[in-house]
Design a protein around this motif. Structure first.
Motif, PDB file in Angstrom:
ATOM      1  N   TYR A 166       0.856  -1.172   0.000  1.00  0.00           N
ATOM      2  CA  TYR A 166       0.000   0.000   0.000  1.00  0.00           C
ATOM      3  C   TYR A 166       0.901   1.234   0.000  1.00  0.00           C
ATOM      4  CZ  TYR A 166      -3.826  -2.913   2.045  1.00  0.00           C
ATOM      5  OH  TYR A 166      -4.787  -3.852   2.312  1.00  0.00           O
TER       6      TYR A 166
ATOM      7  N   PHE B 289       0.498   5.211   0.644  1.00  0.00           N
ATOM      8  CA  PHE B 289      -0.409   6.264   1.089  1.00  0.00           C
ATOM      9  C   PHE B 289       0.122   7.653   0.750  1.00  0.00           C
ATOM     10  CE2 PHE B 289      -1.877   2.710   3.600  1.00  0.00           C
ATOM     11  CZ  PHE B 289      -3.237   2.927   3.703  1.00  0.00           C
TER      12      PHE B 289
ATOM     13  N   MET C 101      -0.056  11.277   5.218  1.00  0.00           N
ATOM     14  CA  MET C 101      -0.393  10.159   6.093  1.00  0.00           C
ATOM     15  C   MET C 101       0.849   9.375   6.495  1.00  0.00           C
ATOM     16  SD  MET C 101      -3.865   8.946   4.094  1.00  0.00           S
ATOM     17  CE  MET C 101      -4.366   7.679   5.257  1.00  0.00           C
ATOM     18  N   ALA C 102       1.723   9.107   5.538  1.00  0.00           N
ATOM     19  CA  ALA C 102       2.932   8.337   5.826  1.00  0.00           C
ATOM     20  C   ALA C 102       3.836   9.064   6.821  1.00  0.00           C
ATOM     21  CB  ALA C 102       3.698   8.060   4.539  1.00  0.00           C
TER      22      ALA C 102
ATOM     23  N   TYR D 182       1.147   4.315   8.272  1.00  0.00           N
ATOM     24  CA  TYR D 182       0.842   4.423   6.847  1.00  0.00           C
ATOM     25  C   TYR D 182       2.100   4.419   5.976  1.00  0.00           C
ATOM     26  CZ  TYR D 182      -3.884   5.498   8.390  1.00  0.00           C
ATOM     27  OH  TYR D 182      -5.142   5.437   8.965  1.00  0.00           O
TER      28      TYR D 182
ATOM     29  N   ASN E  86       3.049  -1.456   5.570  1.00  0.00           N
ATOM     30  CA  ASN E  86       1.941  -1.851   4.699  1.00  0.00           C
ATOM     31  C   ASN E  86       2.418  -2.671   3.510  1.00  0.00           C
ATOM     32  OD1 ASN E  86      -0.764  -0.421   5.583  1.00  0.00           O
ATOM     33  ND2 ASN E  86       0.899   1.027   5.981  1.00  0.00           N
TER      34      ASN E  86
ATOM     35  N   GLN F 131      -7.106   6.977  -0.844  1.00  0.00           N
ATOM     36  CA  GLN F 131      -6.024   7.365   0.064  1.00  0.00           C
ATOM     37  C   GLN F 131      -4.724   6.617  -0.232  1.00  0.00           C
ATOM     38  OE1 GLN F 131      -8.814   5.911   2.196  1.00  0.00           O
ATOM     39  NE2 GLN F 131      -9.815   7.787   2.877  1.00  0.00           N
ATOM     40  N   PHE F 132      -4.806   5.570  -1.046  1.00  0.00           N
ATOM     41  CA  PHE F 132      -3.603   4.789  -1.304  1.00  0.00           C
ATOM     42  C   PHE F 132      -3.640   4.184  -2.709  1.00  0.00           C
ATOM     43  CE2 PHE F 132      -6.605   1.758   0.581  1.00  0.00           C
ATOM     44  CZ  PHE F 132      -6.544   0.696  -0.303  1.00  0.00           C
TER      45      PHE F 132
ATOM     46  N   TYR G   2      -9.387  -0.757   2.429  1.00  0.00           N
ATOM     47  CA  TYR G   2      -8.213  -1.000   3.269  1.00  0.00           C
ATOM     48  C   TYR G   2      -8.631  -1.665   4.564  1.00  0.00           C
ATOM     49  CZ  TYR G   2      -4.058   0.171   6.091  1.00  0.00           C
ATOM     50  OH  TYR G   2      -2.943   0.127   6.896  1.00  0.00           O
TER      51      TYR G   2
END
Length: 529
Positions: A318, A320, A324-325, A351, A356, A427-428, A522
């Motif tokens: 994933y 992101f 977020m990360a 994230y 992920n 979001q990803f 997710y």
């Protein structure tokens, strides 16, 4: 009035219930970033929801760096015939700022309706139950198979109102609410939907009852009146084994929705246990109408199909938003969830890519198949979690696609509660073990990474019929090592296939419109900090 229908396959994120369906934030709960964000706190409930839609997007929308400031965007300026329509209009506008350098158009450019969001939507929460495998509709879907008046039933869910009334895939629909003949002639196309297409969409998508006259393959006709009803989805519409000769056996499965793993697992296990006991050498997974759903179910199906050698290796990652990360999407502190006795927020997740990265786990599935090839049957309705499954397997085994270009959705999301609504925005993005993703234009058989056969859908035959166009190509490849059908069979298929490949894809997307959910949810619980 524009109605938004997503009556297919979604599931509440992380398979847990929201702490409150009335969760809302004020415009100041945006993580302290007020650069260009100056909403007044005193406003109507709807205006505050509009603010929240935009403020969440500024931190978690996958293309958030393309968004303007709050003051420039003016969320409260968007209107509609009702609240949800106004909110969707705002989301549609919000998604048009990003630009895909490969096309020069927004990443969420939606070809059948430019200006509308291809992926993002707002919902009143009514789809949450359906995401766990509970649907409330007619239980079938129609599609034109030529440019005249030939409309067919393309699938029927077991136990649905349509199934109870005897509808079968391939039955011809000769009358809809008393409308026949030229009133059912296909009049859609690249320029949009015509009067007849809109009539069908309204009769099928925007009504709770529908009257049909159907013709069976033997020529007999019958009339039915269907009412929408609630039923539990069996996502496996068909599974069987076909003996291809020369010690080759082909497993065939129609997997029509990535419902929750809890719902889908028993049906998948039954099919794959049968495949293992039957000693199949090749597998055909029919995803032609599967719009996606739970990522955990896509992982499970990928593990069922993948060879034993993949165990412990990377399946996909994933990716992101940087916000977020980097742990800066503080607005997610407002998204509270409950897992057993534990209450947490979406801010409590890791994230980063490291947190992920999903691995193949063959120990999680009951059987391991020894396959020469896996064929995926695909159309423009094949989206998201379906495409993820295909992408997962391409680096680790021989994968062939048969059909038309898929929908193109390498991004996914989790639900965001805003007051009584749920917002779904990407979001990803996912990428496989080879680092491949970005299939925004879809996966096209015979192009680039996607080996296989490009050919239009054939809804004139039942699933698993060896003479059905797309399945017949798979069987021929198993028998002969290529997709070249005998001339007599090609002539037979051409009489059925009156739409071009592009038209076949276009028709499916137009009739479905916004009725079907296309996405992947997710649910990586291991990423909780």
């Amino acid at each position: 009035m524009r109605k938004i229908f997503y009556l297919s396959l979604l599931v509440v994120t992380v398979a847990i219930a929201s702490c409150s369906k009335d969760k809302k934030i004020t415009p100041t709960d945006n993580g302290g970033n007020n650069n260009g964000n100056n909403p007044t706190v005193t406003a109507s409930a709807l205006d505050l929801i509009k603010d929240s839609v935009f403020l969440y997007a500024q931190q978690v929308y996958y293309w958030n760096t393309s968004l303007p400031t709050y003051d420039a965007f003016k969320p409260r300026s968007f209107t509609g015939s009702n609240d949800i329509d106004a909110l969707q209009t705002e989301i549609d506008a919000m998604t048009q700022y990003s630009t895909n350098p490969e096309t020069g158009k927004p990443y969420e450019y939606y070809t059948p309706a430019p200006g509308y969001a291809k992926y993002s939507f707002i919902d009143d929460g009514s789809v949450s139950g359906e995401l766990n495998g509970i649907k409330g509709d007619f239980g079938f879907a129609p599609v034109w198979i030529d440019a005249n008046t030939d409309i067919r039933v393309k699938y029927v869910y077991p136990g649905s109102p349509a199934d109870v009334k005897g509808l079968k895939r391939g039955y011809q629909i000769t009358a809809i609410n008393g409308r026949t003949g030229s009133g059912l002639k296909y009049d859609g196309g690249a320029g949009g939907s015509g009067t007849n297409v809109n009539f069908l969409i309204n009769a099928y998508s925007n009504s709770s009852t529908i009257n049909l006259t159907l013709k069976k393959p033997d020529g007999n006709t019958f009339d039915v009146t269907l009412s929408t009803g609630t039923y539990t989805v069996n996502p496996v519409l068909t599974s069987k084994i076909v003996d291809a000769g020369n010690n080759k056996k082909v497993g065939y499965i129609v997997f029509n929705s990535f419902t929750s793993k809890a719902n889908a697992k028993p049906y998948l296990d039954a099919a794959f246990n049968s495949f293992s006991a039957g000693g199949i050498t090749d597998l055909v997974v029919d995803l032609r109408y599967n719009g996606g759903g739970f990522v955990e179910t896509a992982q499970y199906l990928s593990n069922l199909i993948a060879p034993a050698s993949t165990n412990g290796s990377t399946m996909f990652t994933y990716n992101f938003t940087k916000t977020m990360a980097d742990g800066k999407a503080t607005i997610l502190k407002n998204q509270l969830r409950k897992d057993g006795n534990q209450i947490y927020s979406y801010f409590d997740f890791d994230y980063t890519i490291a947190g992920n990265t999903v691995k193949f786990s063959k120990t999680d599935v009951p059987v391991t198949l020894n396959l020469n090839h896996v064929f995926f049957i695909v159309t423009g309705s094949t989206a998201s979690a379906s495409e993820l499954t295909i992408n997962n397997l391409i680096p680790v085994m021989d994968v062939q696609l048969i059909g038309t270009t898929t929908y193109g959705k390498p991004v996914g999301f989790f639900d965001i509660d805003i007051n009584k609504y749920q917002m779904y925005i990407p979001q990803f993005e996912t990428k496989n073990s080879a680092g491949n993703g970005g299939y925004y234009a879809g996966m096209t058989p015979e192009k680039g990474l996607y080996r296989g056969k490009l050919y239009g859908d054939d809804a004139s035959k039942d699933f698993g019929d060896p003479t059905e166009s797309l399945f017949s190509y798979a069987l021929n490849y198993v028998k002969n090592g290529n997709f070249s059908l005998p001339q007599q069979q090609i002539q037979s298929l051409s009489r059925l296939q009156k739409l071009s490949v592009d038209q076949s894809r276009e028709v499916g997307l137009q009739v479905e419109g916004k009725k079907y959910f296309r996405g992947m949810i997710y649910n990586n619980t291991k990423a909780k900090k």
